[in-house]
Motif scaffolding. Structure first.
Motif, PDB file in Angstrom:
ATOM      1  N   GLY A   1       0.802  -1.089  -0.127  1.00  0.00           N
ATOM      2  CA  GLY A   1      -0.278   0.055   0.083  1.00  0.00           C
ATOM      3  C   GLY A   1       0.743   1.318   0.270  1.00  0.00           C
ATOM      4  N   ARG A   2       0.525   2.426   0.584  1.00  0.00           N
ATOM      5  CA  ARG A   2       0.746   3.170   0.749  1.00  0.00           C
ATOM      6  C   ARG A   2       2.525   3.630   1.283  1.00  0.00           C
ATOM      7  NH1 ARG A   2      -1.022   7.846   3.442  1.00  0.00           N
ATOM      8  NH2 ARG A   2      -2.145   5.840   4.813  1.00  0.00           N
ATOM      9  N   ARG A   3       2.454   2.455   2.709  1.00  0.00           N
ATOM     10  CA  ARG A   3       3.798   2.439   3.087  1.00  0.00           C
ATOM     11  C   ARG A   3       5.175   1.393   2.380  1.00  0.00           C
ATOM     12  NH1 ARG A   3       1.391   3.282   9.941  1.00  0.00           N
ATOM     13  NH2 ARG A   3       0.070   5.471   8.650  1.00  0.00           N
ATOM     14  N   SER A   4       4.321   0.963   1.334  1.00  0.00           N
ATOM     15  CA  SER A   4       5.510   0.267   0.640  1.00  0.00           C
ATOM     16  C   SER A   4       6.459   0.881   0.218  1.00  0.00           C
ATOM     17  CB  SER A   4       4.635  -0.773  -0.420  1.00  0.00           C
ATOM     18  OG  SER A   4       4.775   0.576  -1.886  1.00  0.00           O
ATOM     19  N   LEU A   5       8.290   0.308  -0.386  1.00  0.00           N
ATOM     20  CA  LEU A   5       8.977   0.733  -0.050  1.00  0.00           C
ATOM     21  C   LEU A   5       9.683   0.245  -1.452  1.00  0.00           C
ATOM     22  CD1 LEU A   5      11.711   2.881   0.908  1.00  0.00           C
ATOM     23  CD2 LEU A   5      12.106   0.494   2.117  1.00  0.00           C
ATOM     24  N   THR A   6       9.969   0.540  -2.433  1.00  0.00           N
ATOM     25  CA  THR A   6      10.463   0.600  -3.904  1.00  0.00           C
ATOM     26  C   THR A   6      12.313   1.075  -4.596  1.00  0.00           C
ATOM     27  OG1 THR A   6       8.669   1.485  -4.832  1.00  0.00           O
ATOM     28  CG2 THR A   6       7.595  -0.479  -4.390  1.00  0.00           C
ATOM     29  N   ALA A   7      12.781   0.234  -4.139  1.00  0.00           N
ATOM     30  CA  ALA A   7      14.259   0.790  -5.243  1.00  0.00           C
ATOM     31  C   ALA A   7      14.332   0.096  -6.036  1.00  0.00           C
ATOM     32  CB  ALA A   7      14.714   1.064  -4.380  1.00  0.00           C
ATOM     33  N   GLU A   8      15.041   0.514  -6.678  1.00  0.00           N
ATOM     34  CA  GLU A   8      15.771  -0.301  -7.876  1.00  0.00           C
ATOM     35  C   GLU A   8      16.923   0.682  -9.074  1.00  0.00           C
ATOM     36  OE1 GLU A   8      14.683  -3.102 -11.706  1.00  0.00           O
ATOM     37  OE2 GLU A   8      13.034  -2.069 -10.642  1.00  0.00           O
ATOM     38  N   THR A   9      17.471  -0.428  -9.232  1.00  0.00           N
ATOM     39  CA  THR A   9      18.503   0.680  -9.659  1.00  0.00           C
ATOM     40  C   THR A   9      19.769  -1.153 -10.901  1.00  0.00           C
ATOM     41  OG1 THR A   9      21.107   1.479 -10.029  1.00  0.00           O
ATOM     42  CG2 THR A   9      20.704  -0.691  -8.655  1.00  0.00           C
TER      43      THR A   9
END
Length: 598
Positions: free
Chosen positions: A54-62
């Motif tokens: 939801g709104r408190r998900s954490l996503t990062a990608e490189t």
């Protein structure tokens, strides 16, 4: 080599340890990927972190070298990435074969390692090369160690971001609380609430819907659309088997995270309108009573809302419920004050119209010599009649107040309905005689008009009523004083408007007593008949008055478990018809039949 590995480890971990936000984590992953690809001598790579919901998900990608993961989030297809993610023994996997996008890029060597956070899979590291490269055990162990540090950083950063989001949510709740205490105009207040909530939840649409339990109706109070569009559906609709109705009936929130149409089918809810990819609604409850629903939806993002979003919207819904109730009470106070103003004005007007004749008759009486006994007697009768009208007027106001407060208790006894009718008719005999209006009861002329010789006084005892009552009787259970009040009001209205005659019918048919008072006056438009029973309504604005007579009559008949209606049209006369169960037993039987029908 060992020194280089230690230095590399120190640089990467130091960078990861400094990351306390999503953007800082993203920067750390960019550097980490470059360092690890150099360490492995690989040309292509990617790191993806995806934790929470939801709104408190954490996503990062490189990514490096143009390599792009061929799946969303961590939903890998049947390939090396899926094996690494689902492995019971988390650790890097080396493979020389590739499928999917990796195969299309002609990658020959792959190293894939899961990223774990709090015992849950939170991401993936992938390195690849177009030539055959043998990764040593030391390199694989180093990759696993770095991935564990990335997982720890992701878990810590997610906690920090969640705390920040929770603080923003509380700020939103407090802001909405200030709105509620600063505004009493419900529409304006709720518009600001939905606008605030729409921005915080990054949603496409927010709706506040009010529920009227008495009418079983839902109405849109305010809506927010991220694209600035307007409401394009009915503003009022009945309680049904739709999504908002489900929330009202079940008195609990409803969260749908991927496709509202499919999820509604599973729950047996009728889906209406445009399907959303994320939907969340919560009931607005005030003192254990559902007063509405607040809902948010996104048409573009799946999984946008979670348990934390549900907590936020439930808190806002509770505040909205208080706002709706406060505004309702405020509007009631305004209505009550306006009602008082109308009542005071009308009471003053009516009292003056009743008192002025008394004052006039008294002044005339002073000028008449004592020896003119007949003329003085006539004026005294007029004064007596006028004071009786004032008394009845005051009694009507008291009865109205009792009805309004629910304190009027009927004194039921078995009586002849014609008796209170007799009392009511005798009150209006002078006016009937003066205006030469014929009056009949059940088709019998009671001899008011023309019942006296010129110059003689009207003899109230020498009327056709006695003959009628000696032949007929209509026995029923009733409150004689209140039914007399009903007759007084209905006959009084007819006396004011009749041209030449008034016809009264009192009949008993089985379990029902029915009464009709009909006159040959000008009548009122048929579309105004129902409004005559509304408080303060005046069909003829030229004839001022309190406008409480027929509303009071209606309440009295309803207290007898009866019904009343007006039948009229322009130049067609006017009829009031009312009825009630003849006996208490008939009334109970009727109530039981009504419950059985339900």
């Amino acid at each position: 080599m060992a020194v280089d590995k230690i230095s590399l480890y120190h640089n990467i971990v130091s960078l990861l340890n400094r990351a306390n936000s999503q953007s800082e984590l993203q920067n750390a992953l960019n550097v980490t990927l470059d360092e690890l690809l150099g360490f492995l001598s690989f040309s292509y790579g990617a790191i993806r972190v995806n934790t929470g919901a939801g709104r408190r998900s954490l996503t990062a990608e490189t990514k490096g070298g143009g390599l792009k993961l061929c799946f969303d989030k961590l939903n890998a297809p049947d390939c090396l990435c899926k094996k690494a993610i689902e492995s019971e023994n988390p650790g890097a996997i080396v493979a020389g074969d590739s499928i999917g996008l990796c195969c299309k890029m002609r990658l020959s060597t792959l190293v894939c390692a899961p990223i774990m956070a709090g015992g849950e899979n939170a991401g993936l590291f992938l390195a690849a090369a177009t030539e055959k490269i043998a990764a040593s055990d030391d390199q694989i162990a180093f990759i696993n160690l770095i991935c564990r540090n990335i997982g720890d950083t992701a878990q810590r950063t997610h906690a920090v971001e969640s705390d920040h989001q929770r603080a923003l949510d509380m700020k939103t709740v407090n802001a909405i609380g200030r709105l509620i205490t600063s505004k009493l105009n419900l529409k304006d207040m709720v518009r600001e609430i939905v606008s605030t909530l729409g921005g915080v939840l990054e949603t496409d649409e927010v709706n506040v819907i009010v529920y009227d339990g008495a009418q079983s109706e839902l109405s849109f109070l305010a809506s927010y659309f991220a694209d600035g569009s307007k409401l394009n559906r009915p503003e009022v609709y009945p309680l049904s088997d739709g999504i908002n109705s489900w929330i009202i009936k079940n008195r609990r929130p409803l969260l749908m995270t991927y496709n509202t149409q499919k999820e509604c089918e599973k729950l047996g809810i009728r889906h209406g309108g445009r399907p959303a990819k994320s939907w969340l609604g919560a009931p607005m409850i005030y003192q254990d009573r559902v007063v509405g629903v607040i809902s948010v939806q996104s048409y573009t993002k799946t999984g946008l809302y979670d348990d934390n979003s549900e907590y936020l919207i439930a808190a806002v819904a509770n505040q909205c419920a208080v706002a709706v109730e406060n505004a309702r009470l405020f509007e009631e106070i305004i209505d009550r004050e306006e009602e008082k103003e109308r009542l005071y004005f009308s009471l003053t007007h009516d009292l003056l119209s009743l008192i002025n004749p008394v004052a006039g008759f008294t002044k005339i009486l002073k000028t008449i010599p004592a020896k003119a006994k007949e003329e003085r007697a006539r004026l005294i009768d007029n004064i007596t009649n006028a004071t009786e009208k004032i008394t009845r007027f005051a009694e009507d106001i008291l009865i109205y107040a009792k009805i309004k407060s629910g304190k009027l208790v009927l004194d039921i006894s078995r009586q002849d309905v014609l008796k209170p009718l007799d009392n009511a008719i005798r009150v209006y005999l002078p006016e009937l005689d003066m205006r030469k209006i014929e009056l009949s009861v059940n088709g019998r002329d009671i001899g008011v008009n023309g019942s006296r010789h010129p110059g003689s006084q009207l003899d109230k005892k020498n009327l056709g009523l006695e003959k009628l009552f000696s032949v007929e009787s209509v026995m029923a259970d009733l409150d004689a004083a209140q039914i007399e009040r009903v007759f007084l009001n209905c006959i009084g209205n007819s006396v004011k408007h009749a041209r030449s005659k008034i016809e009264i019918e009192v009949t008993s048919s089985g379990a029902l007593v029915t009464c009709r008072v009909r006159d040959d006056g000008d009548g009122v438009p048929s579309d105004q008949c129902a409004a005559l029973f509304e408080e303060y309504y005046q069909a003829d604005e030229q004839q001022k008055g309190v406008g409480l007579g027929l509303p009071s009559v209606k309440k009295i008949i309803e207290l007898h478990d009866g019904a009343i209606k007006a039948v009229s049209d322009i130049q067609a006369g006017f009829t009031i018809e009312f009825s009630w169960p003849r006996t208490l037993a008939d009334r109970q039987e009727r109530e039981m039949a009504g419950r059985s029908a339900l």
